[in-house]
Design a protein around this motif. Structure first.
Motif, short mmCIF file in Angstrom:
data_model
loop_
_atom_site.label_atom_id
_atom_site.label_comp_id
_atom_site.label_asym_id
_atom_site.label_seq_id
_atom_site.Cartn_x
_atom_site.Cartn_y
_atom_site.Cartn_z
N UNK A 1 -29.51 -0.41 15.99
CA UNK A 1 -31.68 -0.14 15.97
C UNK A 1 -31.60 -0.09 14.10
N UNK A 2 -32.01 -0.60 13.25
CA UNK A 2 -32.73 0.10 12.18
C UNK A 2 -33.47 1.30 11.40
N UNK A 3 -32.89 2.12 11.40
CA UNK A 3 -33.72 3.43 10.79
C UNK A 3 -33.39 3.77 9.42
N UNK A 4 -34.80 3.80 8.71
CA UNK A 4 -34.92 3.81 7.08
C UNK A 4 -33.39 2.90 6.73
N UNK A 5 -33.21 2.63 6.89
CA UNK A 5 -32.74 0.66 6.42
C UNK A 5 -30.97 0.78 6.58
N UNK A 6 -31.49 1.59 7.64
CA UNK A 6 -29.42 1.90 8.01
C UNK A 6 -29.34 1.73 9.49
N UNK A 7 -28.35 1.24 9.79
CA UNK A 7 -27.86 0.77 11.37
C UNK A 7 -27.38 1.50 11.42
N UNK A 8 -27.95 2.19 13.21
CA UNK A 8 -27.04 2.61 13.72
C UNK A 8 -27.17 1.79 15.45
N UNK A 9 -26.02 2.80 16.29
CA UNK A 9 -26.12 2.26 17.30
C UNK A 9 -27.09 3.20 18.58
N UNK A 10 -27.45 2.41 19.36
CA UNK A 10 -28.31 3.01 19.65
C UNK A 10 -26.96 3.70 21.15
N UNK A 11 -27.02 4.62 22.19
CA UNK A 11 -26.75 5.08 23.23
C UNK A 11 -27.72 5.61 24.03
N UNK A 12 -27.98 5.95 24.99
CA UNK A 12 -28.95 6.63 25.91
C UNK A 12 -28.47 7.68 27.26
N UNK A 13 -29.39 8.82 27.07
CA UNK A 13 -28.20 9.86 27.23
C UNK A 13 -29.46 11.01 28.63
N UNK A 14 -28.62 11.32 29.64
CA UNK A 14 -29.24 11.62 30.79
C UNK A 14 -28.68 12.93 30.84
N UNK A 15 -30.13 14.34 31.32
CA UNK A 15 -28.77 15.34 31.58
C UNK A 15 -30.25 15.80 32.69
N UNK A 16 -29.33 16.46 33.13
CA UNK A 16 -30.19 17.55 34.97
C UNK A 16 -29.23 18.10 35.44
N UNK A 17 -29.54 19.24 35.75
CA UNK A 17 -29.57 19.86 36.41
C UNK A 17 -29.76 20.62 37.54
N UNK A 18 -28.80 20.50 38.96
CA UNK A 18 -28.78 20.97 40.23
C UNK A 18 -29.12 21.86 40.85
N UNK A 19 -29.82 22.91 41.47
CA UNK A 19 -30.09 24.06 42.25
C UNK A 19 -29.26 24.05 43.77
N UNK A 20 -28.28 24.34 43.24
CA UNK A 20 -27.18 24.40 45.11
C UNK A 20 -27.87 25.23 46.22
N UNK A 21 -28.96 26.60 46.05
CA UNK A 21 -29.73 26.99 46.90
C UNK A 21 -30.67 26.27 47.40
N UNK A 22 -31.02 25.71 46.12
CA UNK A 22 -33.31 25.70 46.20
C UNK A 22 -32.33 23.57 47.10
N UNK A 23 -31.79 23.15 46.33
CA UNK A 23 -30.99 21.85 46.99
C UNK A 23 -32.30 20.99 46.39
N UNK A 24 -32.67 21.34 45.25
CA UNK A 24 -33.01 20.42 44.07
C UNK A 24 -33.06 20.81 43.07
N UNK A 25 -33.21 19.48 42.11
CA UNK A 25 -33.24 19.11 40.65
C UNK A 25 -34.16 19.95 39.92
N UNK A 26 -33.90 21.49 39.35
CA UNK A 26 -34.56 21.80 38.30
C UNK A 26 -34.91 21.75 36.68
N UNK A 27 -34.11 21.31 36.63
CA UNK A 27 -34.31 20.86 34.94
C UNK A 27 -33.99 18.89 34.90
N UNK A 28 -34.37 17.82 34.17
CA UNK A 28 -34.02 16.88 33.76
C UNK A 28 -34.66 16.42 32.64
#
Length: 344
Positions: free
Chosen positions: A228-255
């Motif tokens: 990807x070009x950003x302001x004339x410079x080339x970068x390598x795009x890396x997609x990232x996902x983060x999530x937090x699962x509440x073991x007591x509630x058995x559901x994700x609380x953040x994503x």
């Protein structure tokens, strides 16, 4: 007619179409220029463009913030989605777009196919985001701040796609902590990798736990020819996902999800080290990055699977991770490639 001549004629057609559309919409452009004067935005004809499927576009630095100073970003550059929906309108078959009376704003361009601003949105993360009921969540996303569409009644681009979410039945609590590394088959060439793996080099998944929380992180590396070009410079795009699962509630609380931009040196170092460079359980990111969405509050496992599968659009490695096998639709292609190469 050879391929070079066909490309030449197609580009000439697009240039003529652009000129015709800009000429046809001169009055609309002038009206928007006049409208922006009240916000002390100085525009002229060079700020306007036409793109098939996207319509008449006005390009100007931070124009979205300037014409609506009531919407503000958080510290990560995200906008409260509920607040946006009080200001703008969603319309059917226009996922990724929010409508005002005389202009349209868009979700960030990094949601689009190939991260390219003039493509349609990649399947089908934005579609699901626009249609999901987030009433019980705090939710925010990144916008395309530097352009708006001004032909609000113009045509829209609709593309059919066969990319679906993954099947998943595993109990989150029973998943072992640790790193999983997935790679496409080594016998595929560059064209084949692009065709069936969306040019993926790797998908690295990391689970760890603390107190009553189980944390999921995933990094998607593309092949080194994807930049990807950003302001004339080339970068390598890396997609990232983060999530937090509440073991007591058995559901994700953040994503949340982001796109990271690595220099060449960072790219080759990080793709080999993946999550082994973690410090105190957290993956440390020092590269330039752009947060794309954030969801807080109870979020079901099914919804997490759906959104994660579509965030990593067209990459079968995420389906392979969730389903424990290569996706069924991929098998005939891989068998054909192996047969052609004499691989048994």
């Amino acid at each position: 007619m050879d391929r070079e001549e066909r490309i030449k004629r197609h580009l000439a057609y697009l240039a003529q179409e652009k000129a015709d559309e800009l000429e046809k919409n001169k009055s609309l452009i002038k009206a928007f220029i006049d409208y922006c004067k009240q916000f002390e935005i100085d525009l002229n004809s060079s700020n306007f463009d036409y793109q098939q499927g996207l319509g008449i576009l006005c390009n100007s630095k931070d124009i979205v913030l300037k014409i609506n100073p009531e919407i503000t970003t958080d510290k990560e550059g995200l906008f409260d989605f509920h607040h946006l929906l009080k200001t703008y309108t969603k319309k059917s078959f226009s996922e990724g777009a929010l409508f005002a009376d005389n202009y349209i704003i868009f979700a960030n361009s990094y949601y689009r196919r190939g991260f390219y601003e003039n493509n349609n949105f990649a399947p089908r993360f934005i579609d699901h985001f626009w249609r999901h009921d987030f009433q019980e969540n705090e939710v925010s996303l990144a916008l395309d701040l530097n352009r708006v569409r001004i032909d609000t009644e113009g045509p829209i681009l609709i593309e059919e796609d066969t990319w679906y979410g993954a099947n998943f039945s595993e109990n989150i609590a029973t998943i072992k902590d640790g790193v999983t590394n997935l790679r496409p088959p080594q016998y595929l060439n560059e064209f084949e990798l692009d065709f069936v793996f969306a040019s993926a080099f790797a998908l690295d998944v990391y689970w760890y736990s603390y107190e009553k929380i189980k944390v999921f992180q995933a990094l998607e590396f593309k092949q080194p020819n994807v930049t990807i070009k950003i302001e004339g410079n080339s970068y390598f795009p890396v997609r990232y996902v983060h999530a937090e699962y509440d073991l007591d509630k058995e559901t994700f609380r953040h994503f949340d999800g982001a796109i990271q931009f690595y220099t060449e040196a960072e790219y080759y170092e990080r793709r080999e080290n993946n999550f082994n460079s973690k410090v105190k359980g957290e993956y440390q990111v020092k590269s330039m990055s752009k947060k794309l969405f954030k969801i807080n509050g109870d979020f079901s496992v099914d919804d997490w699977i759906k959104f994660t599968s579509h965030f990593f659009a067209k990459n079968p490695l995420i389906l392979e991770y969730f389903e424990g096998k290569e996706p069924d639709h991929l098998v005939p292609y891989l068998e054909a490639f192996k047969k052609e190469k004499g691989i048994t």
